[in-house]
Design a protein around this motif. Structure first.
Motif, PDB file in Angstrom:
ATOM      1  N   MET A   9       0.817  -1.208   0.000  1.00 40.30           N
ATOM      2  CA  MET A   9       0.000   0.000   0.000  1.00 40.30           C
ATOM      3  C   MET A   9       0.854   1.263   0.000  1.00 40.30           C
ATOM      4  O   MET A   9       0.334   2.356   0.085  1.00 40.30           O
ATOM      5  CB  MET A   9      -0.916   0.013   1.223  1.00 40.30           C
ATOM      6  CG  MET A   9      -1.886  -1.149   1.259  1.00 40.30           C
ATOM      7  SD  MET A   9      -2.986  -1.013   2.662  1.00 40.30           S
ATOM      8  CE  MET A   9      -3.523  -2.704   2.821  1.00 40.30           C
ATOM      9  N   ALA A  12       0.280   4.232  -2.497  1.00 39.55           N
ATOM     10  CA  ALA A  12      -0.831   5.095  -2.118  1.00 39.55           C
ATOM     11  C   ALA A  12      -0.478   5.918  -0.891  1.00 39.55           C
ATOM     12  O   ALA A  12      -0.806   7.097  -0.807  1.00 39.55           O
ATOM     13  CB  ALA A  12      -2.070   4.254  -1.845  1.00 39.55           C
ATOM     14  N   PHE A  17      -3.102   8.527   0.001  1.00 37.53           N
ATOM     15  CA  PHE A  17      -4.206   7.605  -0.248  1.00 37.53           C
ATOM     16  C   PHE A  17      -3.851   6.253   0.362  1.00 37.53           C
ATOM     17  O   PHE A  17      -3.481   5.310  -0.302  1.00 37.53           O
ATOM     18  CB  PHE A  17      -4.477   7.464  -1.747  1.00 37.53           C
ATOM     19  CG  PHE A  17      -4.767   8.779  -2.399  1.00 37.53           C
ATOM     20  CD1 PHE A  17      -3.982   9.237  -3.422  1.00 37.53           C
ATOM     21  CD2 PHE A  17      -5.821   9.582  -1.960  1.00 37.53           C
ATOM     22  CE1 PHE A  17      -4.247  10.458  -4.036  1.00 37.53           C
ATOM     23  CE2 PHE A  17      -6.081  10.796  -2.556  1.00 37.53           C
ATOM     24  CZ  PHE A  17      -5.290  11.240  -3.595  1.00 37.53           C
ATOM     25  N   SER A  18      -3.971   6.164   1.696  1.00 38.29           N
ATOM     26  CA  SER A  18      -3.374   5.061   2.431  1.00 38.29           C
ATOM     27  C   SER A  18      -4.344   3.962   2.762  1.00 38.29           C
ATOM     28  O   SER A  18      -3.965   2.989   3.370  1.00 38.29           O
ATOM     29  CB  SER A  18      -2.789   5.594   3.734  1.00 38.29           C
ATOM     30  OG  SER A  18      -3.816   6.195   4.503  1.00 38.29           O
ATOM     31  N   SER A  19      -5.598   4.076   2.389  1.00 37.85           N
ATOM     32  CA  SER A  19      -6.589   3.097   2.822  1.00 37.85           C
ATOM     33  C   SER A  19      -7.027   2.232   1.662  1.00 37.85           C
ATOM     34  O   SER A  19      -8.191   2.162   1.314  1.00 37.85           O
ATOM     35  CB  SER A  19      -7.775   3.817   3.460  1.00 37.85           C
ATOM     36  OG  SER A  19      -7.380   4.470   4.641  1.00 37.85           O
ATOM     37  N   VAL A  20      -6.057   1.565   1.022  1.00 37.05           N
ATOM     38  CA  VAL A  20      -6.358   0.662  -0.071  1.00 37.05           C
ATOM     39  C   VAL A  20      -6.895  -0.639   0.514  1.00 37.05           C
ATOM     40  O   VAL A  20      -6.268  -1.256   1.360  1.00 37.05           O
ATOM     41  CB  VAL A  20      -5.102   0.381  -0.920  1.00 37.05           C
ATOM     42  CG1 VAL A  20      -5.414  -0.617  -2.017  1.00 37.05           C
ATOM     43  CG2 VAL A  20      -4.577   1.682  -1.513  1.00 37.05           C
ATOM     44  N   PRO A  26      -3.108  -1.551  -5.907  1.00 29.93           N
ATOM     45  CA  PRO A  26      -2.857  -0.116  -5.753  1.00 29.93           C
ATOM     46  C   PRO A  26      -2.865   0.602  -7.098  1.00 29.93           C
ATOM     47  O   PRO A  26      -2.294   0.141  -8.077  1.00 29.93           O
ATOM     48  CB  PRO A  26      -1.465  -0.071  -5.104  1.00 29.93           C
ATOM     49  CG  PRO A  26      -1.350  -1.377  -4.392  1.00 29.93           C
ATOM     50  CD  PRO A  26      -2.077  -2.366  -5.239  1.00 29.93           C
ATOM     51  N   ARG A 108     -11.351   7.509   2.491  1.00 28.77           N
ATOM     52  CA  ARG A 108      -9.945   7.836   2.730  1.00 28.77           C
ATOM     53  C   ARG A 108      -9.118   7.738   1.448  1.00 28.77           C
ATOM     54  O   ARG A 108      -8.125   8.455   1.292  1.00 28.77           O
ATOM     55  CB  ARG A 108      -9.353   6.917   3.798  1.00 28.77           C
ATOM     56  CG  ARG A 108     -10.003   6.975   5.178  1.00 28.77           C
ATOM     57  CD  ARG A 108      -9.826   8.320   5.877  1.00 28.77           C
ATOM     58  NE  ARG A 108     -10.773   9.299   5.384  1.00 28.77           N
ATOM     59  CZ  ARG A 108     -12.041   9.376   5.763  1.00 28.77           C
ATOM     60  NH1 ARG A 108     -12.519   8.522   6.633  1.00 28.77           N
ATOM     61  NH2 ARG A 108     -12.836  10.318   5.287  1.00 28.77           N
ATOM     62  N   ARG A 109      -9.507   6.838   0.537  1.00 27.58           N
ATOM     63  CA  ARG A 109      -8.788   6.780  -0.737  1.00 27.58           C
ATOM     64  C   ARG A 109      -8.989   8.059  -1.530  1.00 27.58           C
ATOM     65  O   ARG A 109      -8.164   8.411  -2.370  1.00 27.58           O
ATOM     66  CB  ARG A 109      -9.262   5.577  -1.559  1.00 27.58           C
ATOM     67  CG  ARG A 109      -8.818   4.246  -1.012  1.00 27.58           C
ATOM     68  CD  ARG A 109      -9.032   3.111  -2.010  1.00 27.58           C
ATOM     69  NE  ARG A 109     -10.429   2.826  -2.268  1.00 27.58           N
ATOM     70  CZ  ARG A 109     -11.174   2.004  -1.540  1.00 27.58           C
ATOM     71  NH1 ARG A 109     -10.659   1.421  -0.473  1.00 27.58           N
ATOM     72  NH2 ARG A 109     -12.430   1.767  -1.866  1.00 27.58           N
ATOM     73  N   GLU A 114      -5.750   8.490   6.636  1.00 25.39           N
ATOM     74  CA  GLU A 114      -5.678   7.086   7.029  1.00 25.39           C
ATOM     75  C   GLU A 114      -6.832   6.781   7.980  1.00 25.39           C
ATOM     76  O   GLU A 114      -7.353   7.672   8.646  1.00 25.39           O
ATOM     77  CB  GLU A 114      -4.333   6.793   7.696  1.00 25.39           C
ATOM     78  CG  GLU A 114      -3.144   7.051   6.786  1.00 25.39           C
ATOM     79  CD  GLU A 114      -1.819   6.930   7.513  1.00 25.39           C
ATOM     80  OE1 GLU A 114      -1.667   6.014   8.360  1.00 25.39           O
ATOM     81  OE2 GLU A 114      -0.928   7.766   7.249  1.00 25.39           O
ATOM     82  N   SER A 247     -15.327  12.514  -1.163  1.00 28.22           N
ATOM     83  CA  SER A 247     -15.047  11.647  -0.035  1.00 28.22           C
ATOM     84  C   SER A 247     -16.301  11.402   0.800  1.00 28.22           C
ATOM     85  O   SER A 247     -16.652  10.259   1.103  1.00 28.22           O
ATOM     86  CB  SER A 247     -13.945  12.275   0.838  1.00 28.22           C
ATOM     87  OG  SER A 247     -13.786  11.557   2.039  1.00 28.22           O
TER      88      SER A 247
END
Length: 828
Positions: A9, A12, A17-20, A26, A108-109, A114, A247
């Motif tokens: 991840m 991202a 963009f940490s919430s894959v 990714p 979150r993406r 996060e 979002s």
């Protein structure tokens, strides 16, 4: 040669963009996002936002923090939103919590923050923080908030809500816990079991994000700190208000789609603890590498990488990014940002090289001990010199490759792997143990996952490659990919499934008046040539016939429904439990699978022991033919059908042509008029049905400033408010003890109001015409009695009823008294 690790991840994460989700490959960031990611390398500040539920977060602020300021932003939600309502389906409780978890990940993406949680369950609306903290367990949830702070290490903590009632008790409790955790996280004597890899962490300041939605336009906000979060980012071609709206609109199950905002957007704050800024949100804080000595080379390297970035040729930035990595690597290991910024840099190196890594399984799921064919792809989509060294398969087998990745030609490898015979069955980690009370119980081996949105992938593949003279390691979860003829290419996480699932048609089986009933069990094969016997384990005195049923399923994915006749003991009145057991190959197992499928989230599966509640009920029904006008997200119609009613669904398009007089009663689903304003076009027809002798029962609708109810079907004026009774044990006092609804056809007594779940009701009538007669008076502790939960009036020859009583929760939960009360409401 140094080995660098690029987590699955991390591409991202480098951009926020940490919430894959585990089931998604990714996404390759575009050049504008890469430029923002390089700029972000120079920022070393973080903000943790704290609230109670999915959709409580301020996406305007999060988008601006992560994108506009380049900070690390996170949202800690106390719960997963299990106790809310569902506008897009019939899922409730833990399945709704699973949907809302993935809606948060989708949000979150978009906004770049996060996502974190505690173990607290959303048990429904609460009117006090004291009740909330008692049900959750104050110390347990406080420990989770402290854990989140120590992991995330924020400079600033921001609360959405205040500690002052009145408010939703979960909201107030989230603010109380944030204030307590602000101090406790810095105290090594508090929750010392967390310490070791983690250290105590002292955030600089605690702020409250002032809510402005209910303030007057001319309210004086001069006493508050303010921040304009509405800037425009030309690298994205969007303002942060537009990002925030996208979002927030991911919260589809709550109907929270919003319009984009552009231009100045002011957010307001008040200091609560720690350093107290006077004029600016981050006053006195250094949020770049300059906050530490000896970082000059890091700053110079990042500046050079940013100034030299060419959006038409991102691969040319790889050498500069490797120099950034070298400078960060030279910092002391106790620098709290070293590890994170190394991961961000490594991810940017891979992204600038256009590197694509993927591991696909040939099927969506397999059973423990089975062989699974994996297809691996490594593709260099840039002129950068990149060499694939090898891959490590699940189970630890290493495959040497030693191949140059050039010319946009992919390296591919197809290899079977064998799953461990004792591999764990895939299910959301917080739902692996039985769900009860106010806190999710985690299995011993899952406790390290506390607060994480998802668990570990069932399988993962490690790619080792060299780029710019350094060795990198990229980890990818194994996914299953297919093509939908309408939506295109889709993916989901590969899962480990039982050899056989035996899923009951319902979680709760009702037994009216001691009569036996047929129980259907759907058998589904997780492997080919699955055979065995299925049986019901029932309590003493209950009888299941036949004792067992043999089965044989030829192909993986085959399904077969078997039926048992289940008879309660004579005079049974106590709730009991049933378990479905499959005897297969010398093993006895009990698994059911429930699937969640909505287009805006990946397909999701929940696997748990196959059990159901057995509920005897003494029930007299004077009518059989019931028309049901569906609302969003309730299972009342199927619950009525399960106790013998003939239920016909009446969607809006059918109302115009249906002969309503053939129904002995018509029941309107929850929020039907909110979800479909066109129902108001049928008002006169429905009232004529009542005038002619029909019985029309309308379940709750909502009415607020944000979502006003523009039309209603009642024959006389009635205003719906926000009043509710959240105490599911509240006394139900008859307003008129001789009211026929209390005695016919079922004579109701105190026992009928025992065992209710979550609440008595919600969105009661607040004002009504004198033609309506209230049936019950009820109240929450310390509050005035409410009488708007059930109103009845005669109209012509028939009867109209409005009720806020939460039948949509009580019937699926198998509450006998709720069935008996609703039967009285429907009876002529």
């Amino acid at each position: 040669m140094r080995t660098l690790v690029v987590f699955g991840m991390a591409v991202a994460m480098s951009l926020g963009f940490s919430s894959v989700a585990l089931g998604q490959t990714p996404r390759q960031p575009h050049a504008g996002e890469l430029a923002l990611g390089i700029r972000r390398l120079g920022m070393t500040g973080s903000v943790l936002y704290v609230a109670a539920h999915p959709d409580d977060e301020n996406t305007r602020l999060l988008a601006w923090l992560a994108g506009g300021r380049g900070l690390r932003a996170g949202y800690l939600s106390m719960t997963r939103g299990d106790g809310g309502q569902n506008l897009i389906g019939t899922e409730q409780d833990e399945l709704l919590g699973l949907i809302r978890t993935h809606e948060l990940l989708a949000a979150r993406r978009v906004d770049g923050a996060e996502q974190m949680f505690t173990r607290a369950r959303d048990f429904g609306f609460s009117k006090s923080a004291d009740e909330t903290l008692r049900i959750w367990g104050h110390d347990a949830v406080l420990a989770d908030v402290v854990l989140a702070i120590r992991r995330f290490q924020p400079d600033v903590i921001v609360t959405r809500f205040t500690t002052k009632p009145p408010n939703h008790g979960h909201h107030t409790a989230s603010a109380i816990l944030a204030e307590e955790a602000f101090a406790a996280a810095a105290d090594p004597s508090r929750f010392p079991e967390q310490l070791g890899a983690l250290k105590p962490w002292k955030a600089d300041r605690l702020l409250n994000n002032v809510s402005t939605w209910n303030l007057k336009p001319d309210a004086d906000m001069s006493a508050y700190l303010k921040a304009d979060v509405g800037g425009y980012e030309p690298l994205l071609g969007r303002s942060w208000g537009e990002v925030a709206a996208e979002s927030r609109s991911q919260h589809k199950s709550q109907g929270f789609g919003v319009a984009s905002e552009r231009g100045t957007l002011l957010e307001y704050f008040t200091p609560l603890a720690g350093t107290r800024p006077k004029s600016e949100l981050f006053e006195g804080l250094e949020l770049t590498w300059r906050r530490w000595g000896g970082t000059e080379k890091v700053i110079q390297a990042i500046d050079a990488a940013e100034s030299g970035f060419d959006p038409r040729a991102p691969h040319l930035s790889v050498p500069a990014l490797l120099r950034v990595h070298e400078a960060i690597s030279a910092l002391p290991d106790d620098n709290p940002w070293k590890a994170l910024k190394l991961r961000e840099t490594e991810a940017l190196v891979a992204a600038c090289a256009g590197l694509f890594l993927e591991a696909r399984a040939a099927e969506a799921a397999a059973v423990p001990g089975a062989q699974v064919t994996l297809s691996l792809v490594a593709l260099n989509r840039s002129p950068a010199a990149l060499r694939l060294v090898g891959v490590t398969l699940p189970g630890g087998e290493s495959v040497a490759v030693g191949s140059e990745l050039t010319g946009d030609r992919p390296f591919t490898l197809s290899r079977p792997v064998t799953l461990p015979a004792d591999a764990r069955i895939s299910t959301p980690y917080w739902l692996r143990e039985p769900v009860s009370g106010g806190l999710y119980t985690l299995a011993e081996q899952d406790r390290a996952l506390t607060g994480r949105p998802e668990g570990e992938p069932a399988l993962a593949v490690t790619f080792v490659y060299e780029l710019g003279g350094k060795r990198f390691t990229g980890v990818r979860p194994v996914v299953y990919v297919w093509t939908d003829p309408v939506r295109g290419e889709l993916s989901r996480a590969f899962e480990i499934a039982p050899a056989i699932t035996a899923t009951l048609e319902r979680d709760v089986l009702m037994f009216p008046n001691g009569a036996p009933r047929s129980v259907a069990v759907v058998l589904a094969a997780g492997q080919a040539n699955a055979s065995g016997k299925v049986r019901l384990e029932v309590p003493r005195g209950w009888r299941a016939e036949p004792a067992e049923v043999p089965f044989q399923l030829a192909a993986r994915g085959d399904e077969h429904t078997v039926r048992f006749q289940l008879t309660p003991p004579k005079g049974a009145s106590e709730r009991a439990r049933l378990r479905v057991v499959v005897d297969n190959g010398g093993r006895s197992e009990s698994w059911r699978v429930r699937t969640v499928t909505h287009e805006h989230i990946p397909p999701l599966s929940v696997r748990q022991p196959s059990e159901a509640a057995l509920v005897p009920v003494s029930l007299t029904t004077k009518v059989r033919r019931v028309g049901y006008i569906p609302g969003p997200g309730d299972r009342v119609a199927e619950s009525l059908a399960a106790v013998g009613y003939e239920v016909t669904l009446l969607p809006e398009e059918r109302l115009a042509s249906e002969k309503l007089e053939r129904f002995e009663a018509i029941l309107v689903g929850v929020r039907a008029f909110n979800a479909n304003p066109r129902l108001s076009l049928h008002r006169e027809r429905l009232l004529r049905y009542v005038e002619g002798g029909g019985r029309l029962v309308v379940q709750y609708n909502t009415n607020s400033r944000v979502g006003p109810l523009t039309a209603f079907v009642g024959p006389y004026p009635l205003e719906i408010g926000r009043e509710r009774v959240t105490d599911e044990t509240a006394a139900m006092t008859p307003v008129n003890p001789r009211e026929p609804l209390l005695s016919a056809p079922n004579r109701l007594g105190p026992a009928d109001f025992e065992g209710w779940v979550q609440e008595r009701g919600l969105y009661f009538a607040s004002k009504w015409d004198e033609h309506y007669q209230p049936v019950f008076s009820m109240r929450d502790p310390g509050e005035e009695p409410l009488q708007g939960g059930l109103l009845v009036t005669r109209h012509g020859k028939g009867t109209f009823i409005y009720t806020g009583i939460s039948f949509f929760r009580q019937l699926p939960a198998g509450v006998p008294g709720a069935y008996r009360l609703l039967a009285n409401l429907l009876a002529r």
